[in-house]
Design an enzyme around this catalytic site. Structure first.
Site, PDB file in Angstrom:
ATOM      1  CD  GLU A   1      -2.466   1.836   0.419  1.00  0.00           C
ATOM      2  OE1 GLU A   1      -2.471   3.064   0.229  1.00  0.00           O
ATOM      3  OE2 GLU A   1      -3.116   1.028  -0.282  1.00  0.00           O
TER       4      GLU A   1
ATOM      5  CE1 TYR B   1     -24.501   2.562   3.354  1.00  0.00           C
ATOM      6  CE2 TYR B   1     -25.426   3.592   1.395  1.00  0.00           C
ATOM      7  CZ  TYR B   1     -24.334   3.156   2.111  1.00  0.00           C
ATOM      8  OH  TYR B   1     -23.074   3.296   1.590  1.00  0.00           O
TER       9      TYR B   1
ATOM     10  CG  ASP C   1     -13.095   0.775  -8.220  1.00  0.00           C
ATOM     11  OD1 ASP C   1     -14.083   0.102  -8.585  1.00  0.00           O
ATOM     12  OD2 ASP C   1     -13.157   1.653  -7.342  1.00  0.00           O
TER      13      ASP C   1
END
Length: 387
Positions: free
Chosen positions: A34, A210, A288
């Protein structure tokens, strides 16, 4: 005894960490790289649906996810902008498995905590990958390198590995801007806290809510038209007054919620056209990086989880480049279909239909599609292919 397969994942977001958990569950060694100095997600909601949730439960994360998530089922509905009822919303699979509303940081933390110590290496920005018959070499900013048998790019819509595999291209701006934020449940007395609710307007607007964090907070997202190709940032602060003005005259539940917020954030909405391929030898893409999609089916994170499960199951049986090719072959059609469905659903929500009655009819009929989307079991699909 044969050497265990080692997979390097580029990107420590939801897709990368979910894939890491799935691979480890299959007995495969994983290291996640990362670029940020530490793992972290912004304060936004993410909707986790049964088609991915069942796999996270299977690998032992059910208790942890239920503890920080919010079950979404009863009272979930679609409305017109004036609050008139359109249709109930399908939120469960045929077997009754419900969806969970989650804070992105809670989901990321749960996935990270389940990994072995040392599986995630932060502060490593991958600039490219080279490969040979023996494996792959990851190249990092600063000159460091690392080796693995295979590499997976889970580095988002601006993926460097995507460009390396598929060539340069540009994200496609949707024409919409999304404002989002969180509000304490205590500020919304009487609000149905297990419900996902969507108000559909005209002129390119819709509004949704939500629950997250075990029903202690409500996540809201407001979509408005924008011709400006804005940043893809999740953390740019928005103007609350602009947001309120955009929804003036809507259902009092919407305007009442907006009256109670004191800050919001925005991001530009982009996707890309489906790729003709996303695998090159020992390197592949996921989430993605492979198939960025608009949020109008709530499937971006969920398709990334499906990817990780499919990848792990394939590599457990085909531990090499052939497994990556088989993974892509299985996933490309489904993710392309979901990408297209997200675009089409956004047009429904935003009042692009001149005949609103036809729009409402399609929304009501979408329950069958939602159920089929949620019933899909990617692990079973892998078994069918391998059989």
């Amino acid at each position: 005894m044969s050497k265990k397969l080692n997979v390097a994942i580029i990107g420590g977001g939801i897709g990368g960490l979910a894939a890491a958990n799935a691979l480890i569950h299959q007995g495969i060694d994983v290291t996640v790289y990362e670029r940020a100095p530490e793992l972290g997600e912004v304060g936004a909601g993410v909707y986790i649906t049964p088609n991915s949730l069942r796999h996270l439960y299977r690998i032992g994360l059910e208790d942890a996810l239920r503890a920080v998530g919010a079950a979404v089922d009863e009272g979930s509905e679609y409305y017109r902008m004036d609050g008139s009822f359109v249709a109930p919303m399908q939120t469960t699979a045929s077997d009754g498995l419900e969806s969970l509303g989650m804070h992105r940081a809670d989901l990321l933390g749960t996935l990270a905590d389940a990994l072995p110590e040392g599986a995630v290496v932060t502060g490593r920005e991958c600039t490219g990958v080279t490969q040979d018959e023996a494996g792959v070499v990851l190249h990092f900013a600063g000159g460091e390198t690392a080796r693995a048998d295979l590499a997976v790019g889970a580095d988002g819509i601006q993926s460097r590995l995507r460009e390396q595999i598929a060539g340069a291209s540009h994200p496609i701006h949707s024409g919409s801007l999304a404002f989002r934020g969180l509000i304490d449940a205590e500020a919304l007395p009487g609000w149905p806290m297990r419900a996902f609710q969507i108000w559909m307007g005209d002129g390119g607007k819709h509004f949704m809510t939500y629950p997250v964090r075990a029903n202690r907070m409500m996540n809201y997202v407001a979509f408005i038209p924008s011709s400006e190709e804005t940043l893809e940032s999740w953390s740019s602060e928005g103007d609350v007054e602009v947001l309120r003005a955009a929804f003036a005259g809507w259902d009092k539940r919407v305007t009442g919620l907006l009256d109670r917020i004191d800050r919001c954030y925005w991001w530009g909405l982009y996707d890309r056209e489906p790729l003709s391929r996303w695998t090159d030898g020992r390197v592949t893409l996921l989430g993605d990086a492979a198939h960025p999609m608009l949020p109008h089916l709530g499937q971006g994170a969920n398709q990334a989880v499906e990817d990780g499960v499919a990848l792990a199951a394939m590599l457990a049986r085909k531990p090499g480049p052939e497994g990556l090719a088989a993974y892509e072959a299985l996933r490309r059609e489904r993710t392309s279909t979901v990408q297209a469905g997200a675009r089409k659903n956004g047009k429904r929500y935003d009042g692009a239909y001149p005949d609103q009655a036809q729009r409402d009819k399609e929304i009501a009929a979408s329950a069958a599609f939602r159920k089929s989307l949620y019933d899909f079991d990617v692990a079973r699909e892998v078994e069918k292919v391998l059989a």
